[in-house]
Write a protein that holds these residues in place. Structure first.
Motif, short mmCIF file in Angstrom:
data_model
loop_
_atom_site.label_atom_id
_atom_site.label_comp_id
_atom_site.label_asym_id
_atom_site.label_seq_id
_atom_site.Cartn_x
_atom_site.Cartn_y
_atom_site.Cartn_z
N PRO A 47 0.88 -1.27 0.14
CA PRO A 47 -0.01 -0.06 -0.01
C PRO A 47 0.95 1.40 0.03
O PRO A 47 1.98 1.15 0.24
CB PRO A 47 -0.75 -0.11 1.51
N PRO A 48 0.40 2.32 -0.41
CA PRO A 48 1.11 3.61 -0.42
C PRO A 48 1.45 3.89 1.19
O PRO A 48 0.68 3.87 1.85
CB PRO A 48 -0.14 4.68 -0.90
N GLY A 49 2.92 4.10 1.14
CA GLY A 49 3.34 4.81 2.56
C GLY A 49 3.91 3.47 3.42
O GLY A 49 4.30 3.80 4.10
N ALA A 50 3.99 2.55 2.76
CA ALA A 50 4.46 1.20 3.52
C ALA A 50 5.90 1.20 3.34
O ALA A 50 6.44 1.96 2.44
CB ALA A 50 3.95 -0.08 2.90
N PRO A 51 6.84 0.61 4.39
CA PRO A 51 8.10 0.46 4.28
C PRO A 51 8.80 -0.15 2.95
O PRO A 51 7.82 -0.82 2.28
CB PRO A 51 8.58 -0.47 5.60
N HIS A 52 9.61 0.35 2.62
CA HIS A 52 10.44 0.02 1.12
C HIS A 52 10.56 -1.63 1.14
O HIS A 52 10.08 -2.23 0.10
CB HIS A 52 11.85 0.41 1.04
N ASP A 53 11.00 -2.41 2.28
CA ASP A 53 10.94 -3.82 2.18
C ASP A 53 9.48 -4.53 2.01
O ASP A 53 9.26 -5.54 1.25
CB ASP A 53 11.72 -4.40 3.45
N GLU A 54 8.60 -3.89 2.49
CA GLU A 54 7.12 -4.32 2.41
C GLU A 54 6.79 -4.15 1.01
O GLU A 54 6.14 -5.12 0.55
CB GLU A 54 6.26 -3.81 3.61
N VAL A 55 7.00 -3.14 0.72
CA VAL A 55 6.64 -2.79 -0.78
C VAL A 55 7.30 -3.75 -1.87
O VAL A 55 6.46 -4.27 -2.73
CB VAL A 55 6.98 -1.21 -1.27
N MET A 56 8.64 -3.94 -1.66
CA MET A 56 9.22 -4.59 -2.46
C MET A 56 8.64 -6.34 -2.39
O MET A 56 8.58 -6.82 -3.46
CB MET A 56 10.78 -4.87 -2.36
N ARG A 57 8.38 -6.74 -1.21
CA ARG A 57 7.73 -8.02 -1.14
C ARG A 57 6.79 -8.10 -1.94
O ARG A 57 6.20 -9.24 -2.69
CB ARG A 57 7.68 -8.26 0.49
N GLY A 58 5.54 -7.14 -1.84
CA GLY A 58 4.44 -7.10 -2.35
C GLY A 58 4.63 -7.13 -4.09
O GLY A 58 3.87 -7.74 -4.62
N ILE A 59 5.65 -6.30 -4.35
CA ILE A 59 5.84 -6.34 -5.95
C ILE A 59 6.21 -7.48 -6.34
O ILE A 59 6.07 -8.02 -7.39
CB ILE A 59 7.06 -5.11 -6.14
N HIS A 60 7.13 -8.31 -5.65
CA HIS A 60 7.50 -9.63 -6.05
C HIS A 60 6.45 -10.57 -6.18
O HIS A 60 6.71 -11.47 -6.91
CB HIS A 60 8.78 -9.86 -4.89
#
Length: 211
Positions: A47-60
């Motif tokens: 989601p917008p504003g999430a930590p970078h590591d969490e965003v990358m996990r979601g993207i993967h």
């Protein structure tokens, strides 16, 4: 669904690789639904504003769903090529002429090939867009022109050519009405039987009674 109807319409055995035509649509729609769910889960993890590591996990996870969708397309292309080969054989030995089938099967087949190429372009764009994450050095997520050029336009063209080379212009007659999949027929049959039963007096009772 189009391949299934073409196989049922043109191939005397109504099958490819001993897989019945009525199974194609159910199988590939189910596989596409699985890949869509994985993409949805990946999107919800970033989601917008999430930590970078969490965003990358979601993207993967999202990219995994997209990659799975392309893998299903590759398997589907194998079936399309096999159908193409069978059609050429049936045309050479005169089977299509004896069956009185429309000779315009090539237009539908080439439309399907084109649609698969356009969908693949969209998938490659998605994989490329998110491969570098949300880094500003990656211009794809930040400029709409890439989205329009590699996603919106290919999908619009795919819809347009499928509308021009409409299956209804080629698949005509009783053979164009493919029977339902055996699994679906059994589910409907069981559903009808489960709606009503007989009590001890022989009167019908509704099993759906929730009150």
């Amino acid at each position: 669904m189009l391949l299934a109807r073409m196989v049922y319409y043109y191939i005397p055995s109504h099958s490819l690789f001993r897989i019945q035509a009525s199974t194609f649509a159910l199988t590939f729609v189910s596989l596409d639904f699985v890949s869509f769910v994985i993409q949805l889960v990946g999107g919800s993890m970033a989601p917008p504003g999430a930590p970078h590591d969490e965003v990358m996990r979601g993207i993967h996870v999202y990219m995994g769903g997209i990659g799975m969708q392309e893998a299903f397309i590759v398997f589907f292309v194998v079936l399309v090529v096999q159908f193409h080969t069978r059609m050429l054989q049936l045309e050479r030995n005169g089977t299509l002429k004896n069956l009185g089938r429309e000779p315009a099967w090539r237009s539908l087949l080439y439309t399907m090939y084109a649609s698969l190429v356009l969908i693949t372009i969209r998938i490659i764009f998605r994989l490329t867009e998110f491969s570098a994450g949300e880094d500003p050095s990656n211009p794809l997520p930040f400029h709409e022109i890439y989205f329009y050029a590699f996603e919106a336009v290919p999908m619009f063209v795919a819809l347009t050519i499928m509308s021009v080379a409409h299956p209804g212009k080629v698949l005509k007659g009783p053979a164009s009405d493919m029977p339902q999949n055996v699994i679906i027929r059994k589910m409907k049959c069981c559903g009808r039987r489960s709606k009503a039963g007989d009590d001890e007096m022989g009167k019908p009772i509704l099993l759906e009674d929730s009150r």
